[in-house]
Design an enzyme around this catalytic site. Sequence first.
Site, PDB file in Angstrom:
ATOM      1  N   ILE A 117       5.858 -82.649 -22.564  1.00 43.23           N
ATOM      2  CA  ILE A 117       6.898 -82.671 -23.601  1.00 43.23           C
ATOM      3  C   ILE A 117       6.212 -83.055 -24.911  1.00 43.23           C
ATOM      4  CG2 ILE A 117       9.092 -83.678 -24.324  1.00 43.23           C
ATOM      5  CD1 ILE A 117       9.507 -84.437 -21.290  1.00 43.23           C
ATOM      6  N   GLU A 151       1.804 -84.853 -15.903  1.00 35.46           N
ATOM      7  CA  GLU A 151       1.498 -85.804 -14.817  1.00 35.46           C
ATOM      8  C   GLU A 151       2.207 -87.129 -15.052  1.00 35.46           C
ATOM      9  OE1 GLU A 151      -0.522 -83.954 -16.602  1.00 35.46           O
ATOM     10  OE2 GLU A 151      -2.419 -83.535 -15.592  1.00 35.46           O
TER      11      GLU A 151
HETATM   12  N1  THU Z   1      -1.449 -81.616 -20.933  1.00 38.91           N
HETATM   13  C1  THU Z   1      -0.801 -81.983 -19.794  1.00 38.91           C
HETATM   14  O1  THU Z   1       0.433 -82.020 -19.730  1.00 38.91           O
HETATM   15  N2  THU Z   1      -1.541 -82.297 -18.705  1.00 38.91           N
HETATM   16  C2  THU Z   1      -2.888 -82.154 -18.632  1.00 38.91           C
HETATM   17  O2  THU Z   1      -3.451 -82.362 -17.583  1.00 38.91           O
HETATM   18  C3  THU Z   1      -3.641 -81.745 -19.810  1.00 38.91           C
HETATM   19  C4  THU Z   1      -2.866 -81.590 -21.070  1.00 38.91           C
HETATM   20  C5  THU Z   1      -0.626 -81.193 -22.072  1.00 38.91           C
HETATM   21  C6  THU Z   1      -0.624 -82.058 -23.281  1.00 38.91           C
HETATM   22  C7  THU Z   1      -0.254 -81.059 -24.367  1.00 38.91           C
HETATM   23  O3  THU Z   1       1.150 -80.896 -24.394  1.00 38.91           O
HETATM   24  C8  THU Z   1      -0.870 -79.756 -23.895  1.00 38.91           C
HETATM   25  O4  THU Z   1      -1.089 -79.919 -22.508  1.00 38.91           O
HETATM   26  C9  THU Z   1      -2.162 -79.381 -24.587  1.00 38.91           C
HETATM   27  O5  THU Z   1      -3.054 -80.433 -24.567  1.00 38.91           O
END
Ligand code: THU
Length: 140
Positions: free
Chosen positions: A48, A60
């Site tokens: 989000i 996560e």
């Molecule tokens: N992001 C995640 O939700 N989990 C991960 O393991 C890596 C990065 C998200 C954060 C951001 O919204 C987007 O991916 C790009 O970094």
Amino acid sequence: MDNRREMDQELILKALKARENAYVPYSKFAVGAAVRTKSGEIFDGCNIENISYSATVCAERTAIFSAVSKGNRQFTRIAVAGGDEGKEPGDFCVPCGVCLQVMSEFCGPDFEILLVKSEKEVKRYTLKDLLPVVFDSLKR
Ligand code: THU
């Protein structure tokens, strides 16, 4: 298919499905995660984002915090799927360092991390593979 495989498949599908709710107007990178509690329940979550970028929360942590906020503190495994919004994941998405740190708060070194490219393409790691040493100096 044995029960363990079936249960992992369920977790993998939930992570892929949770991606669909990702709110990612800035990065356009959609991530879904699904964590299984020791008692067998699944909690899922997506990333989000926020116009103030540092307020963004990863998938996560959304999943783990959702579980913790319902009274769960013990987990066996998490499945994570990420990639360009609106497409199937093009690669395996590895959890960021902040999410690994959050996992280490609640999970032991053998906690399993399933990186999901598709229903059939999954790489398995443990928390100690991805975060071999961890800050624990406040532990007494
Ligand atoms: N992001 C995640 O939700 N989990 C991960 O393991 C890596 C990065 C998200 C954060 C951001 O919204 C987007 O991916 C790009 O970094």
